[in-house]
Design a protein around this motif. Structure first.
Motif, PDB file in Angstrom:
ATOM      1  N   ARG A 185     -19.086  35.630  60.568  1.00  0.00           N
ATOM      2  CA  ARG A 185     -18.184  34.847  61.409  1.00  0.00           C
ATOM      3  C   ARG A 185     -16.860  34.550  60.698  1.00  0.00           C
ATOM      4  O   ARG A 185     -16.022  33.801  61.210  1.00  0.00           O
ATOM      5  N   ASP A 224     -15.563  29.694  57.206  1.00  0.00           N
ATOM      6  CA  ASP A 224     -15.943  28.543  58.015  1.00  0.00           C
ATOM      7  C   ASP A 224     -14.937  27.401  57.826  1.00  0.00           C
ATOM      8  O   ASP A 224     -14.819  26.844  56.732  1.00  0.00           O
ATOM      9  N   GLN A 267     -15.102  24.452  58.796  1.00  0.00           N
ATOM     10  CA  GLN A 267     -15.741  23.160  58.493  1.00  0.00           C
ATOM     11  C   GLN A 267     -15.900  22.956  56.988  1.00  0.00           C
ATOM     12  O   GLN A 267     -16.141  21.831  56.536  1.00  0.00           O
ATOM     13  N   ASP A 292     -15.580  27.293  51.215  1.00  0.00           N
ATOM     14  CA  ASP A 292     -15.441  28.241  52.315  1.00  0.00           C
ATOM     15  C   ASP A 292     -15.491  29.675  51.805  1.00  0.00           C
ATOM     16  O   ASP A 292     -15.971  30.575  52.504  1.00  0.00           O
ATOM     17  N   ASP A 334     -19.297  30.424  50.738  1.00  0.00           N
ATOM     18  CA  ASP A 334     -20.049  30.601  51.985  1.00  0.00           C
ATOM     19  C   ASP A 334     -19.858  32.011  52.528  1.00  0.00           C
ATOM     20  O   ASP A 334     -20.806  32.646  53.012  1.00  0.00           O
TER      21      ASP A 334
END
Length: 315
Positions: free
Chosen positions: A172, A175, A177, A183, A186
């Motif tokens: 995706r 991120d 968030q 980030d 991740d």
């Protein structure tokens, strides 16, 4: 094989110029993309003055670090993406060395290298440790998440890492968030699901350590919370080969509390250090993990990760 260097920036023109110069001065040709999160300091005028040497993207509004990286990757045309924060920079042979290694092991989807942490005067503060034996090694996909969980693989920050664009597109993206707070890590976790990893025991990148860095402003408790989320995510991806060898999640959480209590103590935040220290200090496994992590950072921990050496120079 084509590389695109994607530089994210926001109101740091003085740093950005250095990052762009390091990208344009690579010993092999590559695309340079600057993804601007809406700077107001003359960034747009400067980058546009470089003409077609640099592709420029500007967000229509301030979207944050993660979304800016995603936008930059979307504009890039390379098979491989080399992300770079605006306050970091690359050695001139960074892309050339990565290309040589990847050509030998095309199953790789992620490639990392050693980096020097430098101050504002570009003086070295510390240095990423080497792993395995030899100049270059690859890590089979089945070993990657185990190595990340126990901090045996120093994949590190965007300055160190490159990734294959098609693998990134199966995730995706970064991120929002987790903006500026893991980030990148991740993203490495997700990309590593699709192939092997490479690590170059060469210092090919430079990361600037300074008080106004984005992650330096994040409260320790917030960093701890995100660190736990990241470890929990890695945990679910550990292969069956290593499943019986990993500690419980509770032990890993306790270890992270110990780690960040030491960081708080180093910063003389005594009250916060005590809050993080107890009751995690009662976990013997957490202490073992802390010692193992310290030894791994110093290159003194024997690893179950298979670091497979090879010599790209012979290709």
């Amino acid at each position: 094989m084509k590389f695109s260097i994607v530089i994210t920036t926001y109101n740091r023109l003085s740093f950005l110029k250095r990052a762009i110069d390091s990208a344009l001065n690579q010993t092999v040709p590559c695309e340079v993309v600057v993804a601007d999160d809406g700077s107001t300091d003359g960034t747009e005028q400067y980058v546009c003055s470089l003409g077609d040497r640099v592709t420029y993207h500007r967000n229509f509004e301030n979207l944050g670090h993660a979304e800016t990286m995603n936008a930059g990757v979307n504009r890039a045309k390379g098979e491989w993406i080399k992300p770079l924060d605006d306050d970091d920079y690359l050695a001139p042979n960074c892309i050339a060395e990565m290309e040589r290694a990847i050509a030998v092991h095309p199953e790789a989807v992620i490639c990392s290298c050693q980096a020097a942490q430098v101050n504002l005067q570009e003086e070295e503060i510390s240095h990423t440790r080497s792993i395995g034996i030899g100049k270059t090694c690859y890590i089979p996909q089945a070993d990657i998440h185990y190595g990340m969980l126990l901090e045996l693989l120093p994949f590190g920050t965007p300055a160190q890492v490159a990734f294959r664009r098609d693998a990134f597109c199966q995730t995706r993206g970064w991120d929002s968030q987790l903006d500026t707070n893991c980030d990148d890590i991740d993203s490495w976790i997700e990309i590593a699901r699709f192939g092997d990893a490479m690590f170059l025991n060469q210092c090919l990148a430079y990361r600037t350590i300074w008080p106004d860095a984005y992650n330096a402003k994040i409260p320790l408790k917030t960093r701890l919370k995100t660190n736990i989320i990241i470890k929990e995510k890695i945990y679910q991806y550990v292969s069956d080969r290593h499943r019986q060898d990993i500690p419980s999640l509770d032990s890993i959480r306790a270890y992270l509390h110990l780690h960040w209590s030491l960081v708080a103590l180093k910063r003389r935040q005594i009250a916060q250090a005590l809050q993080l220290f107890y009751p995690s200090c009662l976990s013997w496994v957490a202490w073992q993990l802390l010692v193992q992590a310290i030894l791994a950072r110093k290159g003194k921990k024997k690893s179950a990760v298979r670091f497979m050496p090879f010599e790209p120079e012979k290709v």
